[in-house]
Scaffold this motif. Structure first.
Motif, PDB file in Angstrom:
ATOM      1  N   LYS A 116     -27.184 -50.547  -0.474  1.00 52.91           N
ATOM      2  CA  LYS A 116     -28.144 -49.497  -0.804  1.00 52.91           C
ATOM      3  C   LYS A 116     -29.014 -49.876  -2.007  1.00 52.91           C
ATOM      4  CE  LYS A 116     -25.120 -45.848   0.974  1.00 52.91           C
ATOM      5  NZ  LYS A 116     -24.358 -44.615   0.656  1.00 52.91           N
ATOM      6  N   LEU A 117     -30.221 -49.317  -2.026  1.00 49.37           N
ATOM      7  CA  LEU A 117     -31.102 -49.452  -3.184  1.00 49.37           C
ATOM      8  C   LEU A 117     -30.836 -48.306  -4.147  1.00 49.37           C
ATOM      9  CD1 LEU A 117     -34.538 -50.385  -1.564  1.00 49.37           C
ATOM     10  CD2 LEU A 117     -33.068 -51.883  -2.918  1.00 49.37           C
ATOM     11  N   ILE A 154     -40.702 -47.534  -4.104  1.00 44.55           N
ATOM     12  CA  ILE A 154     -39.576 -48.411  -3.767  1.00 44.55           C
ATOM     13  C   ILE A 154     -39.313 -48.394  -2.263  1.00 44.55           C
ATOM     14  CG2 ILE A 154     -37.096 -48.769  -4.083  1.00 44.55           C
ATOM     15  CD1 ILE A 154     -37.525 -47.495  -6.903  1.00 44.55           C
ATOM     16  N   LYS A 155     -39.518 -47.259  -1.640  1.00 45.20           N
ATOM     17  CA  LYS A 155     -39.319 -47.156  -0.196  1.00 45.20           C
ATOM     18  C   LYS A 155     -40.264 -48.095   0.551  1.00 45.20           C
ATOM     19  CE  LYS A 155     -38.846 -43.651   3.431  1.00 45.20           C
ATOM     20  NZ  LYS A 155     -38.912 -42.198   3.733  1.00 45.20           N
ATOM     21  N   VAL A 156     -41.461 -48.334  -0.014  1.00 46.95           N
ATOM     22  CA  VAL A 156     -42.444 -49.222   0.607  1.00 46.95           C
ATOM     23  C   VAL A 156     -42.094 -50.693   0.370  1.00 46.95           C
ATOM     24  CG1 VAL A 156     -44.868 -49.954   0.570  1.00 46.95           C
ATOM     25  CG2 VAL A 156     -44.307 -47.513   0.510  1.00 46.95           C
ATOM     26  N   GLU A 411     -23.110 -40.305 -10.529  1.00 45.18           N
ATOM     27  CA  GLU A 411     -24.362 -39.547 -10.521  1.00 45.18           C
ATOM     28  C   GLU A 411     -25.517 -40.304 -11.177  1.00 45.18           C
ATOM     29  OE1 GLU A 411     -23.908 -35.948 -12.745  1.00 45.18           O
ATOM     30  OE2 GLU A 411     -23.055 -36.941 -14.509  1.00 45.18           O
ATOM     31  N   TRP A 412     -25.219 -41.280 -12.020  1.00 46.00           N
ATOM     32  CA  TRP A 412     -26.292 -42.048 -12.660  1.00 46.00           C
ATOM     33  C   TRP A 412     -26.957 -43.017 -11.682  1.00 46.00           C
ATOM     34  CZ3 TRP A 412     -23.441 -43.771 -17.805  1.00 46.00           C
ATOM     35  CH2 TRP A 412     -23.257 -42.639 -18.595  1.00 46.00           C
ATOM     36  N   GLY A 413     -26.267 -43.387 -10.620  1.00 44.85           N
ATOM     37  CA  GLY A 413     -26.847 -44.292  -9.637  1.00 44.85           C
ATOM     38  C   GLY A 413     -27.546 -43.488  -8.559  1.00 44.85           C
ATOM     39  N   VAL A 414     -28.872 -43.462  -8.580  1.00 42.27           N
ATOM     40  CA  VAL A 414     -29.672 -42.631  -7.667  1.00 42.27           C
ATOM     41  C   VAL A 414     -30.086 -43.473  -6.458  1.00 42.27           C
ATOM     42  CG1 VAL A 414     -31.768 -41.251  -7.427  1.00 42.27           C
ATOM     43  CG2 VAL A 414     -30.480 -41.227  -9.587  1.00 42.27           C
ATOM     44  N   VAL A 415     -29.567 -43.130  -5.304  1.00 41.86           N
ATOM     45  CA  VAL A 415     -29.806 -43.893  -4.077  1.00 41.86           C
ATOM     46  C   VAL A 415     -31.208 -43.600  -3.533  1.00 41.86           C
ATOM     47  CG1 VAL A 415     -29.051 -44.280  -1.694  1.00 41.86           C
ATOM     48  CG2 VAL A 415     -27.353 -43.972  -3.520  1.00 41.86           C
ATOM     49  N   ILE A 416     -31.894 -44.665  -3.083  1.00 47.99           N
ATOM     50  CA  ILE A 416     -33.230 -44.555  -2.511  1.00 47.99           C
ATOM     51  C   ILE A 416     -33.124 -44.541  -0.988  1.00 47.99           C
ATOM     52  CG2 ILE A 416     -35.528 -45.590  -2.370  1.00 47.99           C
ATOM     53  CD1 ILE A 416     -34.723 -44.666  -5.165  1.00 47.99           C
ATOM     54  N   ASP A 417     -33.738 -43.555  -0.379  1.00 51.09           N
ATOM     55  CA  ASP A 417     -33.770 -43.464   1.090  1.00 51.09           C
ATOM     56  C   ASP A 417     -34.756 -44.499   1.621  1.00 51.09           C
ATOM     57  OD1 ASP A 417     -33.720 -42.741   3.737  1.00 51.09           O
ATOM     58  OD2 ASP A 417     -34.919 -40.925   3.459  1.00 51.09           O
ATOM     59  N   GLU A 418     -34.276 -45.420   2.440  1.00 52.85           N
ATOM     60  CA  GLU A 418     -35.143 -46.485   2.980  1.00 52.85           C
ATOM     61  C   GLU A 418     -35.649 -46.179   4.382  1.00 52.85           C
ATOM     62  OE1 GLU A 418     -33.886 -50.630   2.078  1.00 52.85           O
ATOM     63  OE2 GLU A 418     -32.044 -49.670   1.353  1.00 52.85           O
ATOM     64  N   GLU A 419     -35.214 -45.074   4.947  1.00 54.20           N
ATOM     65  CA  GLU A 419     -35.628 -44.763   6.322  1.00 54.20           C
ATOM     66  C   GLU A 419     -37.054 -44.227   6.370  1.00 54.20           C
ATOM     67  OE1 GLU A 419     -33.795 -45.608   8.845  1.00 54.20           O
ATOM     68  OE2 GLU A 419     -32.277 -46.387   7.454  1.00 54.20           O
TER      69      GLU A 419
END
Length: 419
Positions: A116-117, A154-156, A411-419
């Motif tokens: 995951k990002l 970041i998603k791009v 909670e400090w690690g915020v996951v980026i949705d790549e879909e």
């Protein structure tokens, strides 16, 4: 009668009506709004550098796209765009070129070992950019919208530039705000540009540039002699360019002498503030034998409130305590202290054998141990635990990396949705 005209009630009412009409006709100032974002994809995509390559160490390779948002004093924030990366153009009389109406942030996006990002505490960086912007007469904005904009960016570019086949890699993100309108008059800018770029970045905390001999572990610091980076009541607490350019003089002189960073001192008592652009920590024993982790306080507006700094302090207060399940057998609990301290105290602790270790924290250098400090032409050697790092620095670094790269859910690690 005193000769002054007395306004009638009807006149006062009419004045109020006229003022209300004037306010009603003032243009509505728009806040930053990511729902208006448009995306234009590049037709000339770049090549992703190989891990630990010269391209990464040059820190000049940016991803395919960038974010741009204009602000004007008659509209507020315009619609943001993600567009192909390219050069900026501006007038020679742009405010930022003459009056340092400029601020920026620095954070990283990580490709986790779980695929995951992630961003690390991006809300802290976004809130700090709002503060820095206000400090140099630039417009403010809703920090939550900036966080959304970072995620959209970041998603791009994230999936290509941080592929899942390369876990443990990261990109450096640089949001910046500049007064770029034609305005050489001594006043706040009437036009502003916010932009965000992503840069391939080396691991400065442990890596080595290809083609060079590995450096001995630990940073060597040169304590400043006469130059001062920041002062009480100034703007050392804000992330503005004016804090950095003047400091490069001492930094480059220190490099010629074989030192990695300047340890910035303040006042006739040699108060320790920051090291380079990083926060400085020392672990020592008091004269009474109490173990302490000490760093400079935030009061006085001298010290930058580093995101890594704050995270180190929070983790230390939660985990480096007696009975903690996180404490390995070889690590003792300690007291966490934020206070003014001086090089004279460090010098005395060194002479008495009370220094345990020291390290820097920051986005660029992450957690990096200190091996020596030159003060008044005497080199103070700092213990390095296992000879590569102090034990506390290594432990704090591991805890933070586990969060950043998804080895633990936090909670400090915020996951980026790549879909």
């Amino acid at each position: 009668m005193n000769g002054h005209a007395v306004e009638t009630a009807s006149h006062l009412i009419q004045n109020g009506v006229n003022a209300a009409k004037a306010v009603a006709h003032e243009p509505e100032m728009h806040d930053l709004d990511v729902s208006k974002l448009t995306v234009s994809l590049t037709k000339s995509p770049g090549k992703v550098p190989e891990p630990n390559s010269l391209e990464i160490w040059d820190m000049k390779t940016c991803t395919d796209h960038m974010v741009k948002v204009t602000w004007t004093d008659d509209v507020g924030w315009h619609a943001p765009t993600i567009e192909p990366y390219g050069q900026l153009t501006m007038s020679p009389i742009a405010s930022c070129l003459h009056y340092a109406t400029q601020c920026f942030e620095g954070l990283k996006v990580y490709r986790g070992f779980d695929g995951k990002l992630r961003l690390f505490r991006p809300d802290k960086n976004c809130a700090r950019l709002v503060m820095s912007s206000a400090r140099v007469a630039l417009p403010t904005f809703n920090p939550k919208e900036l966080e959304k904009l970072l995620k959209a960016f970041i998603k791009v570019d994230g999936p290509k530039w941080l592929p899942k086949s390369r876990p443990g890699m990261f990109l450096y993100l640089r949001p910046a705000i500049i007064g770029n309108g034609e305005q050489i008059g001594v006043t706040a800018p009437s036009e502003v540009l916010m932009f965000i770029v992503a840069v391939s970045w080396p691991d400065l905390s442990s890596g080595t540039r290809p083609g060079t001999l590995p450096k001995p572990p630990g940073l060597k610091l040169l304590a400043s002699k006469s130059d001062v980076r920041a002062w009480p009541g100034g703007f050392g607490y804000a992330k503005v360019g004016a804090n950095y350019g003047p400091a490069f003089v001492s930094h480059m002189e220190g490099r010629k002498m074989g030192y990695d960073q300047i340890l910035w001192l303040l006042g006739t008592d040699y108060q320790v503030t920051e090291a380079g652009a990083s926060n400085f920590f020392i672990v020592w024993k008091t004269k009474e034998g109490k173990l302490q982790l000490v760093t400079a306080p935030l009061d006085g507006k001298v010290i930058l409130e580093g995101v890594t700094r704050g995270s180190v302090l929070e983790l230390a207060r939660q985990r480096l305590v007696s009975g903690s399940e996180y404490l390995p057998p070889n690590i003792k609990d300690l007291e966490v202290i934020e206070r003014n301290f001086t090089m004279l105290e460090i010098e005395e602790a060194w002479e008495e054998g009370r220094i345990v270790e020291a390290f820097l924290s920051g986005t660029a250098y992450f957690i990096t141990p200190v091996s020596a400090i030159s003060f008044r032409d005497e080199e103070i050697d700092i213990p390095m635990g296992d000879s590569t790092s102090g034990y506390y620095a290594a432990l704090l670094k591991k805890w933070l990396k586990d969060i950043m790269y998804g080895n633990v859910q936090h909670e400090w690690g915020v996951v980026i949705d790549e879909e």
